[in-house]
Design an enzyme around this catalytic site. Structure first.
Site, mmCIF file in Angstrom:
data_model
loop_
_atom_site.group_PDB
_atom_site.id
_atom_site.type_symbol
_atom_site.label_atom_id
_atom_site.label_comp_id
_atom_site.label_asym_id
_atom_site.label_seq_id
_atom_site.Cartn_x
_atom_site.Cartn_y
_atom_site.Cartn_z
ATOM 1 N N HIS A 74 0.829 -1.200 0.000
ATOM 2 C CA HIS A 74 0.000 0.000 0.000
ATOM 3 C C HIS A 74 0.864 1.250 0.000
ATOM 4 C CE1 HIS A 74 0.661 1.682 4.080
ATOM 5 N NE2 HIS A 74 0.958 0.428 4.413
ATOM 6 N N CYS A 75 0.242 2.368 -0.412
ATOM 7 C CA CYS A 75 0.842 3.694 -0.228
ATOM 8 C C CYS A 75 -0.116 4.480 0.648
ATOM 9 C CB CYS A 75 1.150 4.360 -1.566
ATOM 10 S SG CYS A 75 -0.205 4.389 -2.747
ATOM 11 N N THR A 76 -0.438 5.708 0.297
ATOM 12 C CA THR A 76 -1.394 6.462 1.104
ATOM 13 C C THR A 76 -2.811 6.263 0.580
ATOM 14 O OG1 THR A 76 0.228 8.105 1.810
ATOM 15 C CG2 THR A 76 -2.063 8.773 1.879
ATOM 16 N N THR B 42 0.919 2.342 -5.416
ATOM 17 C CA THR B 42 0.283 1.025 -5.356
ATOM 18 C C THR B 42 -0.212 0.610 -6.730
ATOM 19 O OG1 THR B 42 -0.358 1.347 -3.050
ATOM 20 C CG2 THR B 42 -1.632 -0.259 -4.315
#
Length: 263
Positions: A172-174, A180
């Site tokens: 994941h990222c933000t 992602t």
């Protein structure tokens, strides 16, 4: 416990606030083609956005990407106890965080029990002016996925975790849409999924994040993904060369990835 980490400069708060603000109440965007939605890949999580299984897609060779082995989401800082229990029940044993140091500081992950947390910062090693220009999304961000110092190492680390982990991996990222999104696009392409389907999976972020057409804060655009593929061709001559020279995956690595994830 964090097993792997990268040092990165702290990004400027203003740029991050613009890039990763909360999802707005925009009208639901038109979904992609039906073939991308044939398998319900949604994860029943309340505090985690854009959460889905990467499996269920057919490859050009007629195989199917296995489900229950790789998940993509937004950040886990707001995961509820029920969310974490759900991820544990799905045997998530590695969580790969693609965010910068600043993003991690303002929204520390909550990790499911039994999982190892890894930090694979994609763009944190880029100069500050590059961070500000790229974190707002757009072609420049996606081109930086290929050219930024440390980016290829970060993406490669996720792919190696998928190869080496007996259970499921979550990355994941933000927002779960850009860093992602490129990770998922690389993985699906490596597995032999056609480009149109890869794009459909990428564009699902518009639906999962309730982004109206043209909403670049909450959504994604096809041209951005195209820019990353184009940059891979420009920098390395081909996507295949990007995989081998940029991500440093060997033929053995690719075979192992396909053996694990294709049925």
């Amino acid at each position: 416990m964090t097993r792997r980490s990268l040092r990165a400069p702290v990004a400027l708060a203003a740029g991050l606030a613009v890039a990763f603000g909360p999802v707005t109440g925009a009208a639901l965007a038109d979904p992609p083609a039906a073939s991308a939605l044939a398998f319900d890949r949604s994860l029943p999580l309340q505090g985690v956005q854009n959460a889905r299984d990467i499996g269920g897609y057919r490859t050009i060779g007629g195989q199917t990407v296995r489900t229950g082995l790789v998940y993509r989401t937004g950040q886990l800082n707001n995961a509820t106890p029920a969310d974490l229990a759900e991820l544990s029940s799905r045997q998530v044993r590695v969580v790969d965080d693609l965010r910068t140091a600043y993003e991690r500081a303002i929204g520390p992950d909550k990790v499911p029990a039994g999982a190892t947390a890894n930090w694979d910062d994609v763009i944190g090693q880029a100069p500050p002016e590059v961070l500000i220009s790229t974190l707002t999304g757009g072609d420049s961000l996606y081109r930086a996925f290929i050219t930024a110092p440390g980016a290829s190492q970060a993406f490669s680390s996720v792919l190696r975790d998928i190869i080496d982990t007996d259970s499921a991996v979550l990355f994941h990222c933000t927002a779960g849409k850009d860093r992602t999104g490129w990770t998922a696009a690389v993985l699906l392409t490596l597995l032999g999924v056609d480009r149109d389907t890869v794009s459909q999976d990428y564009l699902l972020s518009n639906q999962y994040r309730n982004a109206a057409p043209g909403d670049t804060l909450n959504g994604v655009q096809q041209s951005w993904l195209d820019a990353a593929f184009d940059q891979a061709n420009q920098t390395y001559g081909s996507f295949d060369n990007y995989v081998r020279q940029g991500l440093r995956l060997s033929d053995t690595d690719i075979v192992a990835l396909r053996t694990k994830l294709l049925a």
